[in-house]
Design a protein around this motif. Structure first.
Motif, PDB file in Angstrom:
ATOM      1  N   ASP A 204      38.984  23.964  28.126  1.00  0.00           N
ATOM      2  CA  ASP A 204      38.970  24.913  27.005  1.00  0.00           C
ATOM      3  C   ASP A 204      37.857  25.919  27.245  1.00  0.00           C
ATOM      4  OD1 ASP A 204      39.101  26.297  24.646  1.00  0.00           O
ATOM      5  OD2 ASP A 204      38.528  24.608  23.351  1.00  0.00           O
ATOM      6  N   LEU A 205      38.217  27.185  27.395  1.00  0.00           N
ATOM      7  CA  LEU A 205      37.221  28.223  27.684  1.00  0.00           C
ATOM      8  C   LEU A 205      36.767  28.979  26.445  1.00  0.00           C
ATOM      9  CD1 LEU A 205      38.820  29.709  30.942  1.00  0.00           C
ATOM     10  CD2 LEU A 205      36.960  28.050  30.768  1.00  0.00           C
ATOM     11  N   SER A 206      37.225  28.562  25.288  1.00  0.00           N
ATOM     12  CA  SER A 206      36.875  29.266  24.046  1.00  0.00           C
ATOM     13  C   SER A 206      35.358  29.339  23.886  1.00  0.00           C
ATOM     14  CB  SER A 206      37.472  28.540  22.840  1.00  0.00           C
ATOM     15  OG  SER A 206      38.873  28.458  22.954  1.00  0.00           O
ATOM     16  N   GLY A 207      34.868  30.570  23.678  1.00  0.00           N
ATOM     17  CA  GLY A 207      33.446  30.767  23.444  1.00  0.00           C
ATOM     18  C   GLY A 207      32.575  30.623  24.673  1.00  0.00           C
ATOM     19  N   LYS A 208      33.176  30.461  25.832  1.00  0.00           N
ATOM     20  CA  LYS A 208      32.422  30.231  27.065  1.00  0.00           C
ATOM     21  C   LYS A 208      32.216  31.538  27.839  1.00  0.00           C
ATOM     22  CE  LYS A 208      32.363  25.563  27.164  1.00  0.00           C
ATOM     23  NZ  LYS A 208      33.153  25.197  25.994  1.00  0.00           N
ATOM     24  N   LYS A 209      31.047  31.605  28.494  1.00  0.00           N
ATOM     25  CA  LYS A 209      30.801  32.689  29.447  1.00  0.00           C
ATOM     26  C   LYS A 209      31.284  32.192  30.808  1.00  0.00           C
ATOM     27  CE  LYS A 209      26.593  32.673  27.941  1.00  0.00           C
ATOM     28  NZ  LYS A 209      25.138  32.878  27.719  1.00  0.00           N
ATOM     29  N   VAL A 210      32.258  32.906  31.367  1.00  0.00           N
ATOM     30  CA  VAL A 210      32.896  32.467  32.607  1.00  0.00           C
ATOM     31  C   VAL A 210      32.591  33.453  33.726  1.00  0.00           C
ATOM     32  CG1 VAL A 210      35.080  31.853  33.725  1.00  0.00           C
ATOM     33  CG2 VAL A 210      34.774  31.419  31.269  1.00  0.00           C
ATOM     34  N   VAL A 211      32.232  32.912  34.884  1.00  0.00           N
ATOM     35  CA  VAL A 211      32.063  33.727  36.080  1.00  0.00           C
ATOM     36  C   VAL A 211      33.083  33.264  37.107  1.00  0.00           C
ATOM     37  CG1 VAL A 211      30.557  34.370  38.004  1.00  0.00           C
ATOM     38  CG2 VAL A 211      29.619  34.169  35.694  1.00  0.00           C
ATOM     39  N   VAL A 212      33.894  34.195  37.589  1.00  0.00           N
ATOM     40  CA  VAL A 212      34.867  33.899  38.640  1.00  0.00           C
ATOM     41  C   VAL A 212      34.325  34.479  39.933  1.00  0.00           C
ATOM     42  CG1 VAL A 212      37.224  34.232  39.466  1.00  0.00           C
ATOM     43  CG2 VAL A 212      36.797  33.932  37.010  1.00  0.00           C
ATOM     44  N   ILE A 213      33.983  33.603  40.884  1.00  0.00           N
ATOM     45  CA  ILE A 213      33.464  34.066  42.172  1.00  0.00           C
ATOM     46  C   ILE A 213      34.644  34.370  43.090  1.00  0.00           C
ATOM     47  CG2 ILE A 213      32.023  33.508  44.161  1.00  0.00           C
ATOM     48  CD1 ILE A 213      30.506  31.523  42.417  1.00  0.00           C
ATOM     49  N   GLY A 214      34.714  35.603  43.567  1.00  0.00           N
ATOM     50  CA  GLY A 214      35.816  36.000  44.434  1.00  0.00           C
ATOM     51  C   GLY A 214      36.518  37.221  43.880  1.00  0.00           C
ATOM     52  N   SER A 215      37.281  37.877  44.753  1.00  0.00           N
ATOM     53  CA  SER A 215      37.990  39.086  44.309  1.00  0.00           C
ATOM     54  C   SER A 215      39.336  39.213  44.998  1.00  0.00           C
ATOM     55  CB  SER A 215      37.145  40.332  44.582  1.00  0.00           C
ATOM     56  OG  SER A 215      36.838  40.428  45.970  1.00  0.00           O
ATOM     57  N   GLY A 216      39.910  38.099  45.403  1.00  0.00           N
ATOM     58  CA  GLY A 216      41.228  38.128  45.999  1.00  0.00           C
ATOM     59  C   GLY A 216      42.316  38.016  44.955  1.00  0.00           C
ATOM     60  N   ALA A 217      43.520  37.630  45.401  1.00  0.00           N
ATOM     61  CA  ALA A 217      44.664  37.569  44.498  1.00  0.00           C
ATOM     62  C   ALA A 217      44.456  36.552  43.382  1.00  0.00           C
ATOM     63  CB  ALA A 217      45.923  37.223  45.298  1.00  0.00           C
ATOM     64  N   THR A 218      43.788  35.422  43.689  1.00  0.00           N
ATOM     65  CA  THR A 218      43.570  34.405  42.652  1.00  0.00           C
ATOM     66  C   THR A 218      42.664  34.944  41.555  1.00  0.00           C
ATOM     67  OG1 THR A 218      43.873  32.625  44.259  1.00  0.00           O
ATOM     68  CG2 THR A 218      42.756  32.068  42.204  1.00  0.00           C
ATOM     69  N   ALA A 219      41.548  35.558  41.946  1.00  0.00           N
ATOM     70  CA  ALA A 219      40.632  36.121  40.954  1.00  0.00           C
ATOM     71  C   ALA A 219      41.314  37.222  40.152  1.00  0.00           C
ATOM     72  CB  ALA A 219      39.388  36.669  41.644  1.00  0.00           C
ATOM     73  N   ALA A 220      42.097  38.057  40.834  1.00  0.00           N
ATOM     74  CA  ALA A 220      42.776  39.161  40.153  1.00  0.00           C
ATOM     75  C   ALA A 220      43.819  38.662  39.169  1.00  0.00           C
ATOM     76  CB  ALA A 220      43.429  40.081  41.184  1.00  0.00           C
ATOM     77  N   THR A 221      44.311  37.461  39.365  1.00  0.00           N
ATOM     78  CA  THR A 221      45.258  36.842  38.441  1.00  0.00           C
ATOM     79  C   THR A 221      44.535  36.156  37.294  1.00  0.00           C
ATOM     80  OG1 THR A 221      46.885  36.477  40.187  1.00  0.00           O
ATOM     81  CG2 THR A 221      47.053  35.073  38.250  1.00  0.00           C
TER      82      THR A 221
END
Length: 501
Positions: free
Chosen positions: A187-204
């Motif tokens: 559950d990501l509600s209210g969470k600060k999320v960092v996605v490391i990467g910039s490929g197709a997975t991150a873009a999705t």
């Protein structure tokens, strides 16, 4: 020997079940291969072994939010099964499509799920492959023999993704998740999320969770090329309105897309700067003239030296423009208790860190291979058009395209395999191997892929596992669908490169 192979070796041998062809994997390649066997080699017995509980491969194992194709389904779909939805499809839509292929062609009885292949041994005396597998539901060791082995298992390890080791990861009080093993109850509600990467997975992932968490940041070491546009194809919609046969629409749109892709790919070599500016213009149109495109979306390499992810309807960039997502371009110094320390000295706060950092290359399914009792090292072989390997009898491998849809090549390889099987029957041959011809003996042997041509991290990390290539097209995986669509069907199966017994 792997742990599973040791288990099989210690288990009382069972009588082997025999098939003409054994297909490894029931992802997009394996299901396509099974279809083509039923149509082109109807007298061949075959079985498909799948480690997972169902078909689908990537589209079954990956559960992260928003998972979708980054290739259009007119070309990622099979040539024999018209696609009738939007070009970019969700995992659920792709699984439904594959399920229809299985049902419509009676393939279900041919597939054995929860069968993990642990070893494959070739016997020149018997001219057979012996395949050892373990049933994941019971732990039972099972054996198969096959005249021909068709590797359709994909090219990366499904059980775990690639996450670099950064200093201080053990200090981080939040959660670190790889998209490949996404927790279903996260559950990501209210969470600060960092996605490391910039490929197709991150873009999705980023647009899928933007607005559903406190904020999401895409953290990239360097920019990536993207292309964007409507998730629709105008000519397909018009032809549907005209009531044109879906099979005709599928073929017309496939040809249109392939021509446009080929033209653009060639332009990235002949006019890389102009091609890059066109891609940047698409992004700038959404983010506006004041956005720092130079820092965040202008790569240092030419387009198509790494895969270009398609962003349907520009959703990633609309999330950035709306402020629910942002991009940080910086290196990672390490982790702190409450986030990521950047090389610039800043702290990027995070409750959840998603490592969209790639995967582990799996050379032929992490299976222990032997030829007449000797371990097989694929890195010591030379590839024949990315489908067969010198010194490896009665086996073919499906490895698709980087710059076009994977399935385009899966269909071409299937045609080749079926034609080869039928040619063996015509010759009364029980064994076929590819071998360098006299004129190839002094040919320089090179890495599988030229890093100046294509150099994503997962390939560079795993290049030592892959076969060699030569400097002639027969001994390369060229990645050129526009030429291969004519070249592969025209392969002379009586060329001296094919050695029959």
């Amino acid at each position: 020997m792997s742990e599973a192979a040791t288990l099989v070796a210690e288990t009382k041998p069972q009588e082997a079940e025999h098939f003409d062809v054994l297909v490894a994997g029931s992802g997009i390649s394996g299901i396509g291969g099974a279809y083509h066997l039923t149509k082109q080699c109807p007298n061949k017995s075959f079985v498909v072994l799948e480690e997972q509980e169902s078909f689908g491969g990537t589209w079954l194992t990956h559960k992260y939010p928003g998972i979708r194709s980054d290739s259009d389904l007119f070309t990622f779909g099979y040539r024999f099964k018209p696609w009738t939805g939007t070009p970019i499809a969700t995992a659920a839509e792709i699984l439904k499509y594959m399920g229809e292929v299985i049902e419509e062609n009676g393939l279900a009885p041919r597939i054995r799920y929860r069968h993990r292949i642990v070893s494959a041994s070739w016997s020149s005396g018997d001219k057979l492959w012996t395949i050892q597998a373990v049933r994941k539901d019971t732990g039972e060791a099972v054996r198969f023999t096959a005249n021909f082995l068709w590797m359709c298992q994909g090219y990366y390890r499904h059980s775990e993704g690639y996450t670099p080791e950064w200093p201080g990861m053990d200090r981080f009080k939040g959660l670190i998740v790889h998209p490949q093993t996404w927790p279903e109850d996260l559950d990501l509600s209210g969470k600060k999320v960092v996605v490391i990467g910039s490929g197709a997975t991150a873009a999705t992932l980023v647009p899928a969770i933007a607005g559903k968490c406190a904020h999401v940041t895409m953290l990239q070491r360097s920019p990536t090329w993207f292309r964007t546009g409507r998730n629709a194809i105008e000519i397909a919609d018009e032809l549907r309105e005209l009531g044109v046969d879906p099979a005709w629409i599928h073929e017309i749109v496939r040809r249109k897309i392939l021509l446009e892709q080929d033209k653009f790919t060639r332009r990235t070599f002949t006019e890389p700067e102009g091609a890059g500016q066109d891609l940047l213009a698409q992004v700038r149109a959404i983010l506006g003239p004041d956005y720092d495109m130079g820092t965040h979306f202008t790569p240092s390499y030419r387009p198509w030296r790494q895969r270009i992810a398609f962003v349907p309807d520009g959703d990633l960039f609309h999330a950035i423009a709306a402020g629910t997502a942002s991009v940080v371009t910086d290196g990672i110094e390490g982790f702190a208790e409450d986030g990521i320390l950047l090389k610039s000295g800043k702290l990027l706060e995070a409750d959840v860190v998603v490592t969209a950092t790639g995967f582990h290359l799996s050379a032929l399914g992490d299976i222990d291979f032997e030829i007449d009792g000797e371990p097989l090292a694929f890195s010591e072989t030379v590839t024949y058009r990315g489908m067969m390997f010198t010194g490896v009898p009665n086996m073919a491998w499906v490895f698709g395209y980087f710059r076009a849809s994977w399935t385009l090549r899966a269909d071409l390889v299937a045609d080749f395999v079926c034609r080869l099987l039928n040619r063996m029957d015509e010759k009364g041959a029980r064994k076929v191997t590819v071998a360098l011809r006299p004129e190839d003996k002094d040919m320089p042997l090179l890495p599988w892929i030229d890093p100046e041509d294509f150099n994503p991290g997962y390939l560079m990390r795993g290049m030592h596992l892959l076969p060699k290539r030569g400097n002639k097209r027969e001994w390369q995986h060229t990645q050129d669908h526009w030429r291969e669509k004519d070249e592969l069907p025209a392969i002379d199966l009586d060329d001296p490169a094919f050695v029959y017994e």
